[in-house]
Design an enzyme around this catalytic site. Structure first.
Site, PDB file in Angstrom:
ATOM      1  N   ASN A 176       0.880  -1.169   0.000  1.00  0.00           N
ATOM      2  CA  ASN A 176       0.000   0.000   0.000  1.00  0.00           C
ATOM      3  C   ASN A 176       0.916   1.217   0.000  1.00  0.00           C
ATOM      4  OD1 ASN A 176      -1.769   2.070   0.524  1.00  0.00           O
ATOM      5  ND2 ASN A 176      -2.290   1.407   2.604  1.00  0.00           N
ATOM      6  N   LYS A 195       0.282   4.244  -0.322  1.00  0.00           N
ATOM      7  CA  LYS A 195      -0.321   5.469   0.210  1.00  0.00           C
ATOM      8  C   LYS A 195       0.013   6.629  -0.733  1.00  0.00           C
ATOM      9  CE  LYS A 195      -0.253   3.372   4.719  1.00  0.00           C
ATOM     10  NZ  LYS A 195      -0.288   3.534   6.163  1.00  0.00           N
ATOM     11  N   HIS A 213      -9.698   1.376   4.484  1.00  0.00           N
ATOM     12  CA  HIS A 213      -8.450   1.546   5.234  1.00  0.00           C
ATOM     13  C   HIS A 213      -8.713   2.476   6.418  1.00  0.00           C
ATOM     14  CE1 HIS A 213      -4.408   2.772   6.286  1.00  0.00           C
ATOM     15  NE2 HIS A 213      -3.999   1.664   5.706  1.00  0.00           N
ATOM     16  N   GLU A 266      -7.106   4.855   7.572  1.00  0.00           N
ATOM     17  CA  GLU A 266      -6.879   6.289   7.296  1.00  0.00           C
ATOM     18  C   GLU A 266      -8.103   6.887   6.613  1.00  0.00           C
ATOM     19  OE1 GLU A 266      -3.080   5.833   5.334  1.00  0.00           O
ATOM     20  OE2 GLU A 266      -2.223   5.200   7.248  1.00  0.00           O
ATOM     21  N   GLU A 279      -5.889  -4.829  10.354  1.00  0.00           N
ATOM     22  CA  GLU A 279      -4.857  -3.815  10.588  1.00  0.00           C
ATOM     23  C   GLU A 279      -5.177  -3.044  11.868  1.00  0.00           C
ATOM     24  OE1 GLU A 279      -2.694  -2.657   6.710  1.00  0.00           O
ATOM     25  OE2 GLU A 279      -4.441  -1.381   6.897  1.00  0.00           O
ATOM     26  N   GLY A 328       2.062   2.326  10.779  1.00  0.00           N
ATOM     27  CA  GLY A 328       3.021   3.418  10.645  1.00  0.00           C
ATOM     28  C   GLY A 328       3.699   3.817  11.941  1.00  0.00           C
ATOM     29  N   SER A 370       2.991  -2.091  10.443  1.00  0.00           N
ATOM     30  CA  SER A 370       4.427  -2.163  10.758  1.00  0.00           C
ATOM     31  C   SER A 370       5.037  -3.535  10.473  1.00  0.00           C
ATOM     32  CB  SER A 370       4.695  -1.729  12.204  1.00  0.00           C
ATOM     33  OG  SER A 370       4.313  -0.368  12.391  1.00  0.00           O
TER      34      SER A 370
END
Ligand code: PGA
Length: 248
Positions: free
Chosen positions: A9, A11, A94, A96, A166, A172, A211
């Site tokens: 991904n 991003k 996701h 985010e 996730e 991250g 991560s």
């Protein structure tokens, strides 16, 4: 036997030049990789991914899409547009998108349905925040997110989807869920699907994301219900990403 899937991904990272280096390095290093591999790139680079990856062992996809088919939705991108670039995958829900753009469980389910209707495989992201984990509602949160999709599309639709667990606190941050912490939630997700359809549950790819690095991938992917990973930061470094692919 499920084949593991490792998906990058990217991003909002990359440029034509950076992507070219990354994709050519990836293609050159795919020998010996047994897992399925995909990259989910920003919209403007789908044509580049298609041109570079067609006929290779690396699939490509997008990171988001509109739930709408077409119309006056300035700035949005539809499923059929992604299908025009032969995307195999599209990430939906996701964390985010859920946190920064207010995407609800119901909206994510609409995107999931639209992706499947256009012939793509949605990568459905599920996961709890740190406060939800500390409040001991991880399973309730993941169940709610999963159930929204099952309610809209039915459990059989999961035969044409990938799930990515996730935990938001691991994305991250450099803090990975321990293999056992992840396995517990993966097993929970699979059991919830199994209660409705054992065959779908047995075939369902459930990726772990948050991560994942070269030095922790093998242990995570070695868990019985972890079928590969959704890789953010580490997918931007070709050697690191290839090492993760080889762990699958
Ligand atoms: P990370 O991101 O690997 O950088 O933690 C994973 C993701 O957001 O999919």
């Amino acid at each position: 036997m499920r084949r593991k899937l490792v998906a990058g991904n990217w991003k909002m990272h990359g440029s034509l030049a950076e992507n070219e280096a990354l994709l050519s390095g990836l293609l050159a290093g795919m020998g010996g990789v047994k897992a399925g591999v995909a990259v989910c790139v920003p919209f403007p680079y789908l044509a580049q991914a298609q041109a570079r990856l067609t006929g290779s062992a690396v699939a490509w996809g997008a990171q988001n899409m509109s739930q709408q088919a077409r119309g006056a939705f300035t700035g949005e991108v539809s499923a059929s547009m992604l299908a025009d670039f032969a995307c195999a995958y599209v990430i939906v829900g996701h964390s985010e998108r859920r946190a920064l753009y207010g995407e609800s469980d119901e909206l994510v389910a609409e995107k999931y349905a639209a992706a499947q209707a256009a012939g793509m495989t949605p990568i459905l992201c599920l996961g709890e925040t740190l406060s939800e984990r500390e409040g001991c509602i991880t399973e309730a949160v993941v169940a709610r997110q999963l159930d929204a999709v099952i309610a809209k599309c039915g459990v059989a639709s999961l035969a044409r989807a990938v799930v990515a667990y996730e935990p938001v606190w691991a994305i991250g941050t450099g803090v990975t869920a321990s293999p056992n912490q992840a396995q517990v939630v993966h097993a929970f997700i699979r059991a919830r699907v199994r209660a409705l359809d054992a065959g779908v549950a047995a075939g369902l790819i459930i990726q772990y994301g948050g991560s994942v690095k070269a030095n922790n991938a093998a242990e995570l992917f070695g868990q019985p219900d972890i079928d590969g990973g959704l890789i953010g930061g580490a997918s931007l470094n070709v050697e690191e990403f290839l090492a993760i692919c080889r762990a699958g």
